[in-house]
Each structure stands twice: as structure tokens, then as C-alpha cells.
Design an enzyme around this catalytic site. Structure first.
Site, PDB file in Angstrom:
ATOM      1  NE  ARG A   4      67.248  -6.091  -3.342  1.00  0.00           N
ATOM      2  CZ  ARG A   4      67.881  -6.376  -4.476  1.00  0.00           C
ATOM      3  NH1 ARG A   4      67.582  -7.478  -5.134  1.00  0.00           N
ATOM      4  NH2 ARG A   4      68.813  -5.570  -4.961  1.00  0.00           N
ATOM      5  CE  LYS A   7      63.447 -10.041 -17.766  1.00  0.00           C
ATOM      6  NZ  LYS A   7      63.861  -8.644 -17.535  1.00  0.00           N
ATOM      7  CB  THR A  46      75.457 -11.069 -14.027  1.00  0.00           C
ATOM      8  OG1 THR A  46      75.022  -9.759 -14.355  1.00  0.00           O
ATOM      9  CG2 THR A  46      75.880 -11.128 -12.575  1.00  0.00           C
ATOM     10  CG  ASP A  86      66.585  -4.502  -7.220  1.00  0.00           C
ATOM     11  OD1 ASP A  86      67.053  -5.481  -7.829  1.00  0.00           O
ATOM     12  OD2 ASP A  86      67.041  -3.347  -7.332  1.00  0.00           O
ATOM     13  CG  ASP A 105      67.970  -9.259 -18.676  1.00  0.00           C
ATOM     14  OD1 ASP A 105      67.192  -9.606 -19.564  1.00  0.00           O
ATOM     15  OD2 ASP A 105      68.223  -8.055 -18.453  1.00  0.00           O
ATOM     16  CB  THR A 106      72.385  -9.582 -21.067  1.00  0.00           C
ATOM     17  OG1 THR A 106      73.169  -9.418 -19.878  1.00  0.00           O
ATOM     18  CG2 THR A 106      71.481  -8.383 -21.246  1.00  0.00           C
ATOM     19  N   GLY A 156      69.589 -10.570  -5.073  1.00  0.00           N
ATOM     20  CA  GLY A 156      68.319 -11.009  -5.645  1.00  0.00           C
ATOM     21  C   GLY A 156      67.884 -12.427  -5.324  1.00  0.00           C
ATOM     22  CG  PHE A 181      62.022  -4.343 -14.792  1.00  0.00           C
ATOM     23  CD1 PHE A 181      63.390  -4.520 -14.927  1.00  0.00           C
ATOM     24  CD2 PHE A 181      61.506  -3.985 -13.557  1.00  0.00           C
ATOM     25  CE1 PHE A 181      64.233  -4.335 -13.853  1.00  0.00           C
ATOM     26  CE2 PHE A 181      62.340  -3.793 -12.473  1.00  0.00           C
ATOM     27  CZ  PHE A 181      63.702  -3.968 -12.612  1.00  0.00           C
ATOM     28  CD  GLU A 184      72.282 -14.628 -10.560  1.00  0.00           C
ATOM     29  OE1 GLU A 184      71.393 -14.170  -9.822  1.00  0.00           O
ATOM     30  OE2 GLU A 184      73.147 -13.919 -11.088  1.00  0.00           O
ATOM     31  CG  ASP A 185      68.017 -12.516  -9.078  1.00  0.00           C
ATOM     32  OD1 ASP A 185      69.011 -12.830  -9.774  1.00  0.00           O
ATOM     33  OD2 ASP A 185      67.776 -11.343  -8.757  1.00  0.00           O
TER      34      ASP A 185
HETATM   35  P1  IMP Z   1      72.246 -10.070 -16.751  1.00  0.00           P
HETATM   36  O1  IMP Z   1      71.744  -9.158 -17.826  1.00  0.00           O
HETATM   37  O2  IMP Z   1      71.917 -11.521 -17.051  1.00  0.00           O
HETATM   38  O3  IMP Z   1      73.717  -9.872 -16.508  1.00  0.00           O
HETATM   39  O4  IMP Z   1      71.483  -9.696 -15.433  1.00  0.00           O
HETATM   40  C1  IMP Z   1      71.990  -8.718 -14.590  1.00  0.00           C
HETATM   41  C2  IMP Z   1      71.145  -8.443 -13.394  1.00  0.00           C
HETATM   42  O5  IMP Z   1      70.129  -7.553 -13.806  1.00  0.00           O
HETATM   43  C3  IMP Z   1      70.395  -9.583 -12.738  1.00  0.00           C
HETATM   44  O6  IMP Z   1      71.169 -10.328 -11.823  1.00  0.00           O
HETATM   45  C4  IMP Z   1      69.325  -8.800 -11.998  1.00  0.00           C
HETATM   46  O7  IMP Z   1      69.842  -8.298 -10.787  1.00  0.00           O
HETATM   47  C5  IMP Z   1      69.046  -7.669 -12.946  1.00  0.00           C
HETATM   48  N1  IMP Z   1      67.813  -7.895 -13.723  1.00  0.00           N
HETATM   49  C6  IMP Z   1      67.683  -8.299 -14.996  1.00  0.00           C
HETATM   50  N2  IMP Z   1      66.392  -8.348 -15.377  1.00  0.00           N
HETATM   51  C7  IMP Z   1      65.682  -7.948 -14.281  1.00  0.00           C
HETATM   52  C8  IMP Z   1      64.280  -7.781 -14.021  1.00  0.00           C
HETATM   53  O8  IMP Z   1      63.390  -8.007 -14.864  1.00  0.00           O
HETATM   54  N3  IMP Z   1      63.952  -7.352 -12.772  1.00  0.00           N
HETATM   55  C9  IMP Z   1      64.873  -7.092 -11.803  1.00  0.00           C
HETATM   56  N4  IMP Z   1      66.194  -7.244 -12.002  1.00  0.00           N
HETATM   57  C10 IMP Z   1      66.586  -7.658 -13.229  1.00  0.00           C
HETATM   58 MG    MG Z   2      70.978 -10.946  -9.548  1.00  0.00          MG
END
Ligand code: IMP
Ligand code: MG
Length: 176
Positions: free
Chosen positions: A166, A132, A108, A160, A104-105, A46, A153, A100-101
Site C-alpha cells: 500500500r 476495470k 463492493t 494492496d 473491479d466487479t 485502499g 492485478f 474509491e481506490d
Molecule cells: P469489487 O470487485 O469491485 O467489489 O472490488 C473489491 C475490492 O477488491 C476492491 O475494493 C479492492 O480492495 C480489491 N481489488 C480489486 N482489484 C484489485 C487489484 O487489482 N489490486 C488490489 N485490490 C484489488
Molecule cells: Mg477498496
């Protein structure tokens, strides 16, 4: 309005706004690490566009390399084991900025940091284009944030939807 697979998206952050913000993130990092050597670690897939754009504005003595998170079935009964693919640099004693792109939670980035810490870097900072806050429940908040966005999203500029979208040069938000 655009279509990616079965979903409709609309422009959320335009190309120029992204570029302006990426430039100012780079300036902030240049100022904060003035005189230091920094290893940038971009998280694939990403962050490829973000990493490419921000690095053009980094004036520090620096290196960049690319990692990918992956998980495989471990031998223990504990199940899946996470690993970082591509982390070839020796990070011991180094100043690291992760690119990082999106966070979210935060699950990662927490895994990435704990795997990286095994190498005992001097410092690890996180720079995420998108964040987020309403979804975040991790341990490591980003130190540098491009845009804090609502919990909806998004695709484009590296991000993606089922691997599609992408290549879009702006960030699009899902339309509900
Ligand atoms: P995490 O929830 O912070 O572990 O994010 C996990 C992964 O989910 C990110 O690295 C992205 O690849 C993907 N992701 C989370 N939110 C989005 C979104 O809104 N669009 C696209 N990918 C997302
Ligand atoms: Mg990512």
C-alpha cells in the site's frame, strides 16, 4: 521491477502521471459542484492515499470522512450481513462523492451505495482512481474515473496484495 510477497510487479502508472490525473479529477469535481457543499466519503483502506491527494486540490466547501465495508454473521439464516463502519455523518439531503481506490466487479460499490441510500442523500456520485471495465458487472459505474485499466492485478498507491504494497508511491501491475 519489485517483489511483493511471492509476486513480481512492474511499474504501470508512475507517481507523476497519477498526480496529474488526480489534480484534473479534482478540477472536474470543483467545476461540477461549484457553489455546492459536498461530503466526500473515502472507502478504507485502499483509498487513503488517493483521498489525501485529491482533497488537497478540492476547493469546494466540503467535509471528508472515512468508511469501511465489513460483513458479519447475521442472526437470520440468510448468513452474512454487510454493514458500513464509520458512517457517522447525517447524509440526508446531502451531496455525496464516494472516493474509491478501484472498482473491479462493482460488487463492493453496489453494497456501499445501497447501504448509503438508507440515509436518503440528495445525490451520490462515485469517483474511483481505477476502474476495470472488463471485470465490471455491477449497477453503479463510476462517474469519475482516474484510469480505466485492463483486468490484471495491481498494487501500490493504497492498493494492496495481501495487505502489502500500500505504501508504494506508484501503481504496479502483476508480471506474468
Ligand atoms: P469489487 O470487485 O469491485 O467489489 O472490488 C473489491 C475490492 O477488491 C476492491 O475494493 C479492492 O480492495 C480489491 N481489488 C480489486 N482489484 C484489485 C487489484 O487489482 N489490486 C488490489 N485490490 C484489488
Ligand atoms: Mg477498496
Amino acid at each position: 521491477m519489485i517483489q511483493v510477497l511471492d509476486k513480481t510487479f512492474e511499474v504501470f502508472i508512475g507517481r507523476e502521471e497519477i498526480q496529474k490525473r488526480v489534480d484534473s479529477l479534482a478540477e472536474q469535481i470543483n467545476a461540477d459542484f461549484n457553489g455546492e457543499e459536498v461530503i466526500f466519503i473515502a472507502v478504507l483502506n485502499g483509498s487513503f492515499m488517493f483521498a489525501s491527494d485529491i482533497m488537497k486540490c478540492i476547493s469546494l466547501e466540503s467535509e471528508i470522512s472515512f468508511i469501511k465495508m465489513s460483513s458479519y454473521q447475521g442472526t437470520e439464516s440468510s448468513g452474512r450481513v454487510d454493514e458500513l463502519i464509520g458512517l457517522n455523518n447525517n447524509l440526508k439531503g446531502k451531496t455525496v462523492v464516494i472516493l474509491e481506490d478501484i472498482i473491479d466487479t462493482g460488487i463492493t460499490i453496489d453494497k456501499i451505495i445501497s447501504l448509503m441510500d438508507d440515509q436518503h442523500p440528495k445525490m451520490v456520485k462515485i469517483c474511483s482512481l481505477l476502474y476495470k471495465p472488463d471485470a465490471f458487472k455491477g449497477q453503479h459505474k463510476p462517474d469519475y474515473i482516474g484510469f480505466s485499466i485492463p483486468n490484471a492485478f495491481v498494487v501500490g498507491y493504497g492498493l494492496d496484495y495481501n495487505e502489502k504494497g500500500r505504501n508504494l508511491d506508484a501503481i504496479y501491475q502483476i508480471k506474468i
